[in-house]
Design a protein around this motif. Structure first.
Motif: not given
Lengths: 160, 443
Positions: A115, A152-157
């Protein structure tokens, strides 16, 4: 349904990944049986999706909410949109039961979601449990085990 | 150049009645001062006693950015130790949880420490004979946090040995923890289900502000909750309403609903939304649960417990608790623009599994890195972190329903869209950012 060949099963896995990469979500949802689930466990080897938390455990209704949301005028986290890419190893056919019409494949993958200027790599294994229904193969369960599922993840869209 | 260190006046000036200066969110020096002062002078959540049920059980975490290990000592008390070997600084306990037995052993040189932190042994100890070792910091072992309180199994600590007492700090806000625990027919909670960990490239306070921000759900979450409602409305008539829709739909309640549900603030930056109603008020009954509660508490008390449907309770500085859905979110500061959000869930001991199932579904749908609700929250936080770089616009607005009379006023319920709790947090923030606050208390 006639006898399903290994080639048909592996083709199914490739075609499914391609629908996701091309973001043809309506076609992708059609691949799911009405009682089908998409599951991303939170811990390695997780067996219980109900009383153990998962990253995702969604039936067809929730998957539809997810896909319809992606293109919405007020889906701010998808402005601009994400894109994704699946790189699959040849799927291993682990179970082929033509009498019952039940099949299981396991596919090792690298998945990239992008992204804007950020590209994130995920790696893991997808397990497809399929059922033959009225002449077509349908997903009863797609299970995605990330090698670092508990990180720990950021957004997985999008979908792996 | 140091603008804020040794300049308490400059720190205080960041908080006005109706505005907060952007430096509170973007300045690395302010972040360092938060870690040194705010997270040392306040009572910060460490963990839950059910994570360390047996002697020697431990779990590692952080208080602010301080690495700590919470451990069950041989006398059954819970201790909080700074997770740092006094020898070379190695984190003694490995990341995660486990059982260490009667002592910790450093993986570097095998110094060992009792689970109260005291030094137990050093290999080849004679090398320290006559060298004045007893005059060094190392001789005192792993630093133990002296101010630790376990309240109904919730473990808090204050890193600063001097300062405000536990009861003074929390005041009446502990009633939210009471309510969550009382929802178990046995009056006991257990950490259950696993923790969701979600990385945010934004300041930790953006998350805390968001917890009582009742004017964002119908905007930021229209795409998720709104789509869920629309897809559900297309289902054939007579289809039973799925649990997921029941959890999503209230996010689309109109402003009026949030105005009416109310907000209440307590001392020292604590407060909650959902005084008389909340988005958690209308969940379906779980078979068998009501009868268990009546048997445990009697009908009147059971009704009072379950009728308290508080939405989000902020325990300042960095946790949020949802009693009716047994969730605790911990906003762990990592850097001025980086925050790890841990979303924990609890089993109501003795209650039907379906309650835990609903709690876990809520956590997954709302708080996971895959959550369609979380996505849009994170998007706005990260856009804010970027947007705050703008020059010439220095303030963040928290003026909604401000009233001069609110200063010093606590335990009063007011309009649920009031930004009073955000102001309450920042007034407490300004006080606890200075060393003096370590001794004081009050609103």
């Amino acid at each position: 349904m006639n006898t399903v060949t290994e080639r048909q099963l592996t083709d199914f896995v490739y075609a499914e990944a391609r629908l996701l990469d091309e973001q043809r979500f309506d076609d992708w949802l059609q691949l799911f049986a009405d009682d089908g689930y998409y599951w991303m466990p939170l811990t390695p080897g997780q067996t219980d999706p109900r009383l153990q938390t998962s990253l995702l455990y969604e039936d067809k209704l929730l998957l539809r909410v997810r896909t319809e949301r992606l293109g919405g005028a007020r889906t701010f986290s998808q402005q601009p949109r994400s894109r994704c890419h699946h790189l699959l190893q040849a799927p291993a056919v682990e179970d082929i039961d033509n009498a019952a019409g039940l099949y299981r494949m396991r596919t090792s993958f690298h998945y990239v979601e992008t992204r804007m200027d950020t590209q994130t790599l995920f790696a893991g294994w997808a397990t497809h449990q399929l059922r033959a229904e009225a002449g077509a193969l349908r997903i009863v369960l797609k299970r995605v085990d990330l090698v670092n599922c508990d990180a720990a993840f950021g957004n997985i869209n999008l979908f792996m | 150049m140091s603008r804020y260190r040794n300049n308490p006046g400059a720190v205080q000036a960041l908080v006005r009645d109706r505005e907060v200066h952007k430096d509170a969110y973007v300045d690395p020096e302010i972040f360092d001062l938060e870690m040194e002062q705010l997270f040392a002078n306040t009572w910060v959540y460490v963990g839950h006693a059910s994570q360390v049920p047996n002697k020697g059980d431990y779990v590692t975490t952080t208080v602010g950015t301080e690495p700590v290990v919470m451990v069950r000592h041989q006398d059954d008390s819970i201790r909080v130790l700074v997770n740092r070997c006094p020898h070379k600084g190695v984190k003694v306990a490995p990341e995660g949880c486990g059982s260490t037995g009667k002592f910790f052993r450093c993986p570097y040189h095998a110094w060992t420490f009792k689970t109260d932190g005291s030094l137990l042994s050093i290999p080849l100890k004679k090398g320290y004979d006559g060298v004045g070792f007893e005059q060094t910091e190392g001789a005192t072992g792993m630093a133990a946090v002296r101010a630790v309180r376990v309240y109904r199994d919730f473990v808090f600590c204050r890193l600063n040995p001097e300062g405000i007492g536990f009861e003074d700090f929390f005041g009446d806000s502990l009633s939210t923890i009471d309510n969550m625990v009382d929802r178990s027919p046995e009056g006991r909670l257990q950490v259950a289900g696993g923790v969701l960990r979600y990385m945010h490239n934004c300041n930790w306070k953006m998350l805390v502000d968001n917890q009582t921000d009742t004017c964002h759900p119908m905007v930021a979450h229209e795409s998720s909750a709104g789509t869920a409602v629309r897809v559900w409305n297309e289902a054939p008539p007579g289809t039973p309403k799925p649990m997921a829709v029941e959890l999503f739909a209230p996010f689309m309640s109109p402003y009026e609903f949030f105005e009416k549900m109310g907000i209440r603030v307590w001392v020292n930056g604590h407060g909650h939304t959902g005084v008389s109603d909340s988005i958690h008020a209308a969940y379906s009954e779980v078979p068998g649960y009501w009868d268990q509660m009546v048997a445990a508490y009697g009908e009147q008390r059971a009704r009072a417990i379950l009728g308290d449907v508080r939405h989000n309770t902020v325990y300042f500085p960095n946790i949020m608790v949802k009693g009716p859905i047994q969730t605790l979110r911990l906003f762990k500061p990592i850097a001025v623009d980086r925050t790890l959000v841990e979303s924990w869930t609890f089993r109501l001991v003795g209650a039907p599994d379906m309650l835990l199932e609903r709690t876990l579904m809520y956590n997954r749908l709302i708080n996971a890195p895959t959550s369609v609700v979380g996505h849009d929250d994170l998007e706005v936080y990260e856009r804010a972190q970027e947007g705050l770089k703008a020059r010439g616009r220095d303030w963040i607005n928290v003026a909604r329903l401000f009233d001069d009379a609110e200063h010093g006023q606590v335990n009063v319920a007011t309009n649920g869209t009031n930004e009073l709790q955000m102001r309450n947090q920042f007034r407490a923030w300004a006080r606890f950012m200075t060393p003096l606050a370590a001794k004081g208390c009050g609103v």
